[in-house]
Design an enzyme around this catalytic site. Structure first.
Site, PDB file in Angstrom:
ATOM      1  N   ARG A   1      -5.273   3.137  17.048  1.00 32.11           N
ATOM      2  CA  ARG A   1      -4.439   4.277  16.419  1.00 32.11           C
ATOM      3  C   ARG A   1      -5.269   5.738  16.459  1.00 32.11           C
ATOM      4  O   ARG A   1      -6.386   5.577  16.240  1.00 32.11           O
ATOM      5  CB  ARG A   1      -4.345   3.673  14.959  1.00 32.11           C
ATOM      6  CG  ARG A   1      -3.464   2.699  14.707  1.00 32.11           C
ATOM      7  CD  ARG A   1      -3.376   2.313  13.460  1.00 32.11           C
ATOM      8  NE  ARG A   1      -4.561   1.598  12.885  1.00 32.11           N
ATOM      9  CZ  ARG A   1      -4.663   1.280  11.922  1.00 32.11           C
ATOM     10  NH1 ARG A   1      -3.847   1.429  10.875  1.00 32.11           N
ATOM     11  NH2 ARG A   1      -6.188   0.607  11.618  1.00 32.11           N
TER      12      ARG A   1
ATOM     13  N   GLN B   1       0.686  -1.276   0.006  1.00 34.42           N
ATOM     14  CA  GLN B   1       0.030  -0.028  -0.123  1.00 34.42           C
ATOM     15  C   GLN B   1       0.797   1.392  -0.161  1.00 34.42           C
ATOM     16  O   GLN B   1       0.484   1.983  -0.541  1.00 34.42           O
ATOM     17  CB  GLN B   1      -0.892  -0.103   1.090  1.00 34.42           C
ATOM     18  CG  GLN B   1      -2.098  -0.815   0.986  1.00 34.42           C
ATOM     19  CD  GLN B   1      -2.891  -0.720   2.223  1.00 34.42           C
ATOM     20  OE1 GLN B   1      -2.813  -0.682   3.297  1.00 34.42           O
ATOM     21  NE2 GLN B   1      -4.333  -0.690   1.777  1.00 34.42           N
TER      22      GLN B   1
ATOM     23  N   THR C   1      -6.833 -11.779  12.985  1.00 35.20           N
ATOM     24  CA  THR C   1      -6.124 -10.784  13.369  1.00 35.20           C
ATOM     25  C   THR C   1      -6.863  -9.899  14.731  1.00 35.20           C
ATOM     26  O   THR C   1      -6.297  -9.232  15.439  1.00 35.20           O
ATOM     27  CB  THR C   1      -5.818  -9.524  12.290  1.00 35.20           C
ATOM     28  OG1 THR C   1      -5.005  -8.643  12.853  1.00 35.20           O
ATOM     29  CG2 THR C   1      -7.177  -9.008  11.633  1.00 35.20           C
TER      30      THR C   1
ATOM     31  N   ASP D   1      -7.697  -2.035  17.844  1.00 34.98           N
ATOM     32  CA  ASP D   1      -7.479  -0.678  16.934  1.00 34.98           C
ATOM     33  C   ASP D   1      -7.247   0.646  17.939  1.00 34.98           C
ATOM     34  O   ASP D   1      -8.261   1.200  18.018  1.00 34.98           O
ATOM     35  CB  ASP D   1      -8.034  -0.313  15.700  1.00 34.98           C
ATOM     36  CG  ASP D   1      -7.625   0.633  14.769  1.00 34.98           C
ATOM     37  OD1 ASP D   1      -6.627   1.194  15.197  1.00 34.98           O
ATOM     38  OD2 ASP D   1      -7.933   0.668  13.503  1.00 34.98           O
TER      39      ASP D   1
END
Ligand SMILES: [Zn+2]
Length: 254
Positions: A179, A120, A165, A177
């Site tokens: 972030r 990516q 995951t 997550d």
């Protein structure tokens, strides 16, 4: 906004107090929830209005994908150094092609096939080079969706034993997550970006960046080759985290 600091500290103090066995009876669950929400809201608000990164330096950066200017930004909260690479003139900052990339050492540096990060990043740089204008913000400290490199490798072992995951992070007692894009948003604003064509398969990233006052004029899918090693990872992110892929044959190479 110094007046927020006492409120923030009071809220944090109340939460700390309620976590002890001698919690005052007045602090019931609703109070704890409200105060917790207040702490989070204030934290996000402070990141939105307070400058939390400073530009340190910049240099010309020729790469295999094209020529860019690289900027180093330093977080004033933890000292981490983040990077932005810029192509062309940002000008009035409208409709800039942007990739906000989370650090993935295994994928970005070693070309790990377990995820799509390295591919990516490369594709984003190539698309910006083709467009002649754009920005890649490279955010440190986002390893493993925020759990860190050591934990990410532990999660890999759990995935090799059948967990996906998301489950692997949960098994480790870690966020799926965590972030935050406040620093990324401030870097983009410092570079003059106002509205952007955001290269991502993650609609939540668009929402989070909008929360920091940036406008996403368009989401640009950034789908890279699907392999036997990353197929389950991508399918899990699509099924459980709302990522958008076309898991069709046009991208399959296995
Ligand atoms: Zn990765």
């Amino acid at each position: 906004m110094d007046f927020l600091t006492p409120v923030y500290l009071l809220a944090a103090l109340l939460i700390g107090t309620t976590l002890q066995s001698s919690s005052p009876p007045i602090l019931n669950e609703a109070t704890i929830f409200s105060v917790g929400f207040l702490v989070i809201a204030l934290s996000l608000y402070k990141k939105k209005i307070n400058k939390i990164v400073k530009r340190v330096s910049s240099a010309r950066l020729p790469t295999a994908c094209g020529s860019f200017v690289v900027y180093c930004y330093k977080s004033m909260s933890d000292g981490l150094e983040h990077v932005a690479i810029v192509k062309g003139e940002i000008g009035k900052g409208k409709n800039v092609l942007v990739r906000v990339h989370s650090e993935c050492l295994t994928g970005d540096i070693f070309g790990s096939a377990r995820c799509d990060c390295g591919n990516q990043l490369e594709l984003a740089m190539k698309l910006i080079e083709e467009a002649g204008r754009g920005v890649v913000v490279y955010l440190r400290g986002h390893e493993g969706r925020g759990i860190g490199l050591g934990h990410k490798l532990r999660a890999y072992n759990l995935q090799d034993n059948g967990r996906d995951t998301v489950q692997a992070n949960e098994d480790l007692g870690l966020p799926v997550d965590s972030r935050d894009y406040g620093i990324g948003a401030q870097i983009l604003k410092d570079l003059g970006v106002k509205t952007m064509k955001l290269m991502t398969n993650n609609p939540i990233k668009c929402i989070k960046l909008k929360g920091y006052g940036l406008e996403v004029s368009e989401r640009v899918p950034i789908v890279t080759p699907i392999t036997k090693d990353n197929k389950r990872y991508l399918e899990t992110k699509e099924a459980k985290m709302g990522h958008l892929y076309s898991l069709g044959t046009q991208n399959a190479i296995y």
